[in-house]
Design a protein around this motif. Sequence first.
Motif, short mmCIF file in Angstrom:
data_model
loop_
_atom_site.label_atom_id
_atom_site.label_comp_id
_atom_site.label_asym_id
_atom_site.label_seq_id
_atom_site.Cartn_x
_atom_site.Cartn_y
_atom_site.Cartn_z
N THR A 135 18.59 16.87 18.12
CA THR A 135 19.40 16.64 16.86
C THR A 135 20.58 17.46 16.91
OG1 THR A 135 17.31 15.96 15.59
CG2 THR A 135 19.19 16.51 14.42
N LEU A 136 21.93 16.84 16.84
CA LEU A 136 23.14 17.77 16.99
C LEU A 136 23.24 18.59 15.48
CD1 LEU A 136 25.50 18.54 18.02
CD2 LEU A 136 26.67 16.56 17.03
N PRO A 138 25.91 20.95 14.15
CA PRO A 138 27.17 21.92 14.23
C PRO A 138 27.16 22.92 13.52
CG PRO A 138 27.47 19.34 13.94
CD PRO A 138 26.00 19.78 13.28
N ALA A 234 30.20 21.09 19.86
CA ALA A 234 29.39 20.22 19.00
C ALA A 234 30.39 18.81 18.77
CB ALA A 234 29.21 21.13 17.64
N ALA A 235 31.66 19.19 18.60
CA ALA A 235 32.63 18.01 18.41
C ALA A 235 32.50 16.97 19.69
CB ALA A 235 34.11 18.60 18.12
N SER A 237 30.24 16.61 21.68
CA SER A 237 28.67 16.00 21.78
C SER A 237 28.79 14.88 21.00
CB SER A 237 27.61 17.08 21.55
OG SER A 237 27.81 18.20 22.36
N ARG A 238 29.30 14.94 19.53
CA ARG A 238 29.10 14.01 18.71
C ARG A 238 30.10 12.67 19.05
NH1 ARG A 238 30.24 16.43 14.03
NH2 ARG A 238 28.04 16.06 13.05
N ARG A 241 28.40 10.78 21.84
CA ARG A 241 27.24 9.97 21.21
C ARG A 241 27.93 8.78 20.58
NH1 ARG A 241 21.97 13.34 18.68
NH2 ARG A 241 21.07 13.33 20.48
N ASP A 242 29.09 9.08 19.72
CA ASP A 242 29.73 7.93 19.06
C ASP A 242 30.39 6.96 20.08
OD1 ASP A 242 29.27 9.08 16.73
OD2 ASP A 242 31.25 10.01 16.37
#
Length: 289
Positions: A135-136, A138, A234-235, A237-238, A241-242
């Motif tokens: 679970t990300l 940030p 975090a950016a 990684s998101r 996934r996107d």
Amino acid sequence: MTWTDTADPAAFEAAAGAFLRARPVPHTMLLSVAATLRTTGADAYGDDPPRYGWWREGTETGAAFLWTPPRPVLLSAMTERAASALAGALTARGWHVPGVAGDPAAADAFAATWLRHHGGAAHTGERNRLYRLGTLTPPDPGPPGAARPATAADRHLVLEWFTAFAADAGVAPPRDARTVDDRIAHGRVLLWEDGGRPVAMAARTGTEDGVTRVAPVYTPPERRGRGYAGAVTAALSRAARDAGAREVLLFTDLGNPTANALYQRLGYEPVQERVVLEFTGAGREAARV
């Protein structure tokens, strides 16, 4: 039970591709290196051609390796017996390898057999831990600024930071700009900007079988300790996934407790350890095929 080797990536894919893709997380290194060789060229890592191989038990492939001289031999998940047999097979072929990288037990078994044939010694060049994103989470609060994709105008800075990261980590720098150019062109490099100035970077590999790996993450020394690395990771990684990645991975140096703690706070969970063993003395001859 035998090892087969080839210089033909298509033959390797036909023989070992399904085996590697059945477990893409532990095989992230072999899959991403093989993908780079396909997209960037056989000389992506060195002048000598890469070598590929697989271990068959009956009709089933049970292990694989990939060697891009002058770097260490990359091992898939494999038994100690298969790893020892590989060291013997490469010795019989007259190959001279500088080291081996993989699961600690398999790497140790390879090294023991290799040194029995060649003499010398093995020392640990790297000891890493593989993490996967759960679970990300940030950073909150995060540092000032925001992430943006690197563009062609950032090419010189990104290449400089890739090279600086390699120097800090004690690993080989990019052979040339091709890999960096590919990542920039496909939006796989993010820069964190504060006050309109880039202060940190995170990049990732291409997505292979739903898996991408964050590498490298870099902040210049004078900008460290401000939260930029966590924010840009975090950016990225998101964004991965996107873009459809099912698994987002990264490796950390086990000797760096700060980095290990940071990535766990972001939601990365440990998977397994990996070691790079380098051969010295009589066992470390000029790497050649």
